[in-house]
Scaffold this active site. Structure first.
Site, PDB file in Angstrom:
ATOM      1  N   ALA A   1      -7.893  11.016   3.587  1.00  0.00           N
ATOM      2  CA  ALA A   1      -8.779  10.831   4.736  1.00  0.00           C
ATOM      3  C   ALA A   1      -9.833  11.930   4.745  1.00  0.00           C
ATOM      4  CB  ALA A   1      -7.982  10.851   6.025  1.00  0.00           C
TER       5      ALA A   1
ATOM      6  N   LYS B   1     -21.202  -6.813   3.389  1.00  0.00           N
ATOM      7  CA  LYS B   1     -20.311  -6.162   2.413  1.00  0.00           C
ATOM      8  C   LYS B   1     -19.913  -7.156   1.316  1.00  0.00           C
ATOM      9  CE  LYS B   1     -16.569  -4.238   4.252  1.00  0.00           C
ATOM     10  NZ  LYS B   1     -15.884  -3.099   4.896  1.00  0.00           N
TER      11      LYS B   1
ATOM     12  N   TYR C   1      -6.837   6.847  -0.412  1.00  0.00           N
ATOM     13  CA  TYR C   1      -7.686   7.970  -0.788  1.00  0.00           C
ATOM     14  C   TYR C   1      -7.670   8.934   0.392  1.00  0.00           C
ATOM     15  CZ  TYR C   1     -11.903  10.058  -2.827  1.00  0.00           C
ATOM     16  OH  TYR C   1     -12.805  10.901  -3.425  1.00  0.00           O
TER      17      TYR C   1
ATOM     18  N   ALA D   1     -19.901   1.062   3.472  1.00  0.00           N
ATOM     19  CA  ALA D   1     -19.105   0.584   2.333  1.00  0.00           C
ATOM     20  C   ALA D   1     -19.916  -0.392   1.476  1.00  0.00           C
ATOM     21  CB  ALA D   1     -17.832  -0.087   2.849  1.00  0.00           C
TER      22      ALA D   1
ATOM     23  N   GLN E   1      -7.263  -4.466   8.542  1.00  0.00           N
ATOM     24  CA  GLN E   1      -6.586  -3.413   9.311  1.00  0.00           C
ATOM     25  C   GLN E   1      -5.304  -4.017   9.894  1.00  0.00           C
ATOM     26  OE1 GLN E   1      -5.705  -0.514   9.903  1.00  0.00           O
ATOM     27  NE2 GLN E   1      -7.648   0.368  10.601  1.00  0.00           N
TER      28      GLN E   1
ATOM     29  N   TYR F   1     -11.663  -5.853   9.886  1.00  0.00           N
ATOM     30  CA  TYR F   1     -11.058  -5.411  11.149  1.00  0.00           C
ATOM     31  C   TYR F   1     -10.889  -6.572  12.137  1.00  0.00           C
ATOM     32  CZ  TYR F   1     -12.163  -1.077   8.936  1.00  0.00           C
ATOM     33  OH  TYR F   1     -12.205  -0.063   8.009  1.00  0.00           O
TER      34      TYR F   1
ATOM     35  N   GLU G   1       0.851  -1.198   0.000  1.00  0.00           N
ATOM     36  CA  GLU G   1       0.000   0.000   0.000  1.00  0.00           C
ATOM     37  C   GLU G   1       0.884   1.244   0.000  1.00  0.00           C
ATOM     38  OE1 GLU G   1      -3.614  -0.017   2.386  1.00  0.00           O
ATOM     39  OE2 GLU G   1      -3.020   1.920   3.193  1.00  0.00           O
TER      40      GLU G   1
ATOM     41  N   HIS H   1      -8.087   3.103  -3.780  1.00  0.00           N
ATOM     42  CA  HIS H   1      -9.034   3.164  -2.664  1.00  0.00           C
ATOM     43  C   HIS H   1     -10.066   4.251  -2.992  1.00  0.00           C
ATOM     44  CE1 HIS H   1      -6.094   1.476   0.612  1.00  0.00           C
ATOM     45  NE2 HIS H   1      -5.859   0.938  -0.572  1.00  0.00           N
TER      46      HIS H   1
ATOM     47  N   ASP I   1     -13.722   7.452   7.210  1.00  0.00           N
ATOM     48  CA  ASP I   1     -14.027   7.878   8.586  1.00  0.00           C
ATOM     49  C   ASP I   1     -14.984   9.055   8.574  1.00  0.00           C
ATOM     50  OD1 ASP I   1     -12.578   6.022  10.078  1.00  0.00           O
ATOM     51  OD2 ASP I   1     -10.707   7.097   9.682  1.00  0.00           O
TER      52      ASP I   1
HETATM   53  P1  FAD Z   1     -17.964  -0.100   6.703  1.00  0.00           P
HETATM   54  O1  FAD Z   1     -17.688  -1.450   6.174  1.00  0.00           O
HETATM   55  O2  FAD Z   1     -19.142   0.642   6.175  1.00  0.00           O
HETATM   56  O3  FAD Z   1     -18.092  -0.220   8.288  1.00  0.00           O
HETATM   57  C1  FAD Z   1     -18.169   0.930   9.129  1.00  0.00           C
HETATM   58  C2  FAD Z   1     -18.938   0.608  10.390  1.00  0.00           C
HETATM   59  O4  FAD Z   1     -20.315   0.428  10.091  1.00  0.00           O
HETATM   60  C3  FAD Z   1     -18.491  -0.681  11.088  1.00  0.00           C
HETATM   61  O5  FAD Z   1     -18.592  -0.471  12.467  1.00  0.00           O
HETATM   62  C4  FAD Z   1     -19.498  -1.711  10.610  1.00  0.00           C
HETATM   63  O6  FAD Z   1     -19.682  -2.747  11.566  1.00  0.00           O
HETATM   64  C5  FAD Z   1     -20.756  -0.868  10.464  1.00  0.00           C
HETATM   65  N1  FAD Z   1     -21.624  -1.324   9.367  1.00  0.00           N
HETATM   66  C6  FAD Z   1     -21.234  -1.707   8.122  1.00  0.00           C
HETATM   67  N2  FAD Z   1     -22.302  -2.051   7.374  1.00  0.00           N
HETATM   68  C7  FAD Z   1     -23.406  -1.875   8.160  1.00  0.00           C
HETATM   69  C8  FAD Z   1     -24.794  -2.060   7.958  1.00  0.00           C
HETATM   70  N3  FAD Z   1     -25.275  -2.484   6.777  1.00  0.00           N
HETATM   71  N4  FAD Z   1     -25.643  -1.779   9.009  1.00  0.00           N
HETATM   72  C9  FAD Z   1     -25.159  -1.333  10.193  1.00  0.00           C
HETATM   73  N5  FAD Z   1     -23.835  -1.148  10.440  1.00  0.00           N
HETATM   74  C10 FAD Z   1     -22.965  -1.405   9.433  1.00  0.00           C
HETATM   75  N6  FAD Z   1      -9.748   5.524   5.000  1.00  0.00           N
HETATM   76  C11 FAD Z   1      -9.570   6.548   4.112  1.00  0.00           C
HETATM   77  O7  FAD Z   1     -10.069   7.661   4.325  1.00  0.00           O
HETATM   78  N7  FAD Z   1      -8.809   6.365   2.959  1.00  0.00           N
HETATM   79  C12 FAD Z   1      -8.245   5.167   2.657  1.00  0.00           C
HETATM   80  O8  FAD Z   1      -7.582   5.031   1.631  1.00  0.00           O
HETATM   81  C13 FAD Z   1      -8.428   4.069   3.575  1.00  0.00           C
HETATM   82  N8  FAD Z   1      -7.899   2.848   3.298  1.00  0.00           N
HETATM   83  C14 FAD Z   1      -8.128   1.804   4.166  1.00  0.00           C
HETATM   84  C15 FAD Z   1      -7.600   0.535   3.867  1.00  0.00           C
HETATM   85  C16 FAD Z   1      -7.794  -0.538   4.722  1.00  0.00           C
HETATM   86  C17 FAD Z   1      -7.236  -1.895   4.379  1.00  0.00           C
HETATM   87  C18 FAD Z   1      -8.526  -0.343   5.943  1.00  0.00           C
HETATM   88  C19 FAD Z   1      -8.711  -1.494   6.906  1.00  0.00           C
HETATM   89  C20 FAD Z   1      -9.052   0.893   6.259  1.00  0.00           C
HETATM   90  C21 FAD Z   1      -8.872   1.983   5.383  1.00  0.00           C
HETATM   91  N9  FAD Z   1      -9.405   3.256   5.645  1.00  0.00           N
HETATM   92  C22 FAD Z   1      -9.207   4.304   4.755  1.00  0.00           C
HETATM   93  C23 FAD Z   1     -10.138   3.514   6.899  1.00  0.00           C
HETATM   94  C24 FAD Z   1     -11.664   3.320   6.758  1.00  0.00           C
HETATM   95  O9  FAD Z   1     -12.189   4.295   5.869  1.00  0.00           O
HETATM   96  C25 FAD Z   1     -12.288   3.465   8.153  1.00  0.00           C
HETATM   97  O10 FAD Z   1     -11.875   2.418   8.975  1.00  0.00           O
HETATM   98  C26 FAD Z   1     -13.793   3.651   8.211  1.00  0.00           C
HETATM   99  O11 FAD Z   1     -14.138   4.066   9.531  1.00  0.00           O
HETATM  100  C27 FAD Z   1     -14.618   2.404   7.902  1.00  0.00           C
HETATM  101  O12 FAD Z   1     -14.581   2.103   6.576  1.00  0.00           O
HETATM  102  P2  FAD Z   1     -15.207   0.694   6.046  1.00  0.00           P
HETATM  103  O13 FAD Z   1     -15.135   0.743   4.594  1.00  0.00           O
HETATM  104  O14 FAD Z   1     -14.576  -0.435   6.758  1.00  0.00           O
HETATM  105  O15 FAD Z   1     -16.729   0.888   6.553  1.00  0.00           O
END
Ligand code: FAD
Length: 287
Positions: free
Chosen positions: A52, A165, A50, A125, A176, A145, A18, A79, A111
């Site tokens: 933050a 997802k 991408y 997501a 993570q 995670y 990455e 991303h 975030d």
């Molecule tokens: P989601 O999968 O949407 O999850 C977020 C929260 O919502 C979780 O607590 C989940 O349990 C909950 N949730 C999910 N779906 C539902 C549903 N249908 N109903 C109710 N609750 C739900 N951030 C950046 O800004 N730029 C990056 O480039 C970036 N790259 C990353 C790469 C990796 C490998 C990782 C692990 C993280 C990265 N992040 C990045 C951070 C990420 O954007 C944050 O961790 C963010 O808070 C969650 O993103 P997610 O896509 O996992 O969210």
């Protein structure tokens, strides 16, 4: 090439890196020499973060992902976060990816940043995965995670959301960072029980300086096993020794993960070619 094809055509663990784009006020070319060195290590693919908060726009991510793929000939993943984007913003981004030959996306919510009201088109997501899938033409990855996402009520809720997802279109997952492999093994078990049947790469962050440790822990809540804390404490005032200890710790984690049949290793390189080279040289014959 689509990342899913890399996984299905590979008879060994996948190795990916990455990288991140330079800050807005630095010229994009400032990372090119580092990228060239990192690409020369020939990982299976390189993903590009991408900005933050989703505030920086997609253009730098797209430009770097395109450079990696079209100039350095390594497959790339862009991303993409959605929490601060409208459907129209996402459409523009997807078109831009397409016209730059970027065909793999890590679909993320991003975030929630204090003071920025999230847009309503994509809440999770999984909404973005579903949308990209219906748009067509892209391979979709997602984040996961091992120590549970900070906002999730508990690990059961988090793993059921992860399943949503995958059902929505995520074809592989990147974890993570974590420093205790047993945490990852328990997570993979939970994922399997929940029917998450896509490849899961282990996210490994070689810690090479003290401020990095503090930042990482406050940002993602990774727990630090006593063995890791001891090593870091012993070398915290010797930068070169700390860097070497961080590399050695990451290599040890990777060897154990490979021996336990992990699908892939995703190395958070922090744009550091020296560290990426030391680690890939140490593990390449073990994949
Ligand atoms: P989601 O999968 O949407 O999850 C977020 C929260 O919502 C979780 O607590 C989940 O349990 C909950 N949730 C999910 N779906 C539902 C549903 N249908 N109903 C109710 N609750 C739900 N951030 C950046 O800004 N730029 C990056 O480039 C970036 N790259 C990353 C790469 C990796 C490998 C990782 C692990 C993280 C990265 N992040 C990045 C951070 C990420 O954007 C944050 O961790 C963010 O808070 C969650 O993103 P997610 O896509 O996992 O969210």
């Amino acid at each position: 090439m689509k990342i899913s094809d890399i996984f299905s055509n590979s008879d060994r663990a996948v190795l990916s890196f990455e990288v991140f784009p330079p800050k807005k006020n630095s010229p994009i070319e400032s990372v090119y020499s580092k990228l060239e060195e990192i690409c020369a290590l020939k990982p299976d693919f390189i993903s590009v973060t991408y900005g933050a908060g989703g505030t920086g726009g997609h253009s730098r991510t797209c430009e770097i992902a395109s450079k990696i793929k079209n100039h350095f000939n390594v497959e790339s993943v862009a991303h993409l976060t959605c929490v601060n984007s409208s459907k129209d913003d996402i459409d523009i981004t997807l078109e831009d990816f397409k016209s730059n030959n970027v065909e793999n996306i890590l679909a993320l919510r991003g975030d929630i940043v204090e003071g920025i009201e999230p847009k309503k088109d994509f809440v999770y997501a999984s909404d973005l995965c579903e949308y990209i899938k219906s748009y067509g033409g892209f391979d979709i990855g997602g984040a996961c995670y091992p120590e549970v996402h900070l906002e999730a009520k508990d690990e059961v809720e988090d793993i059921l959301n992860l399943r949503k997802k995958v059902d929505a279109g995520a074809q592989h997952l990147i974890s993570q960072l974590f420093f205790d492999n047993s945490v990852f093994y328990r997570f993979v078990e939970r994922a399997k029980i929940a029917g998450v049947n896509v490849p899961i790469e282990a996210g490994i962050m070689p810690v090479t300086n003290k401020s990095q440790i503090e930042r990482m822990v406050s940002m993602c809540g990774a727990s630090l096993p006593p063995k890791f804390v001891k090593v870091m404490q012993k070398y915290e005032s010797k930068p070169e020794a700390l860097r070497d200890a961080g590399i050695a710790y990451a290599v040890e984690q990777i060897v154990d993960l490979l021996a336990n049949g992990v699908d892939g290793i995703h190395l958070y390189t922090m744009n550091n070619p020296f560290v990426a080279r030391k680690i890939s040289e140490a593990v390449v014959s073990l994949l």
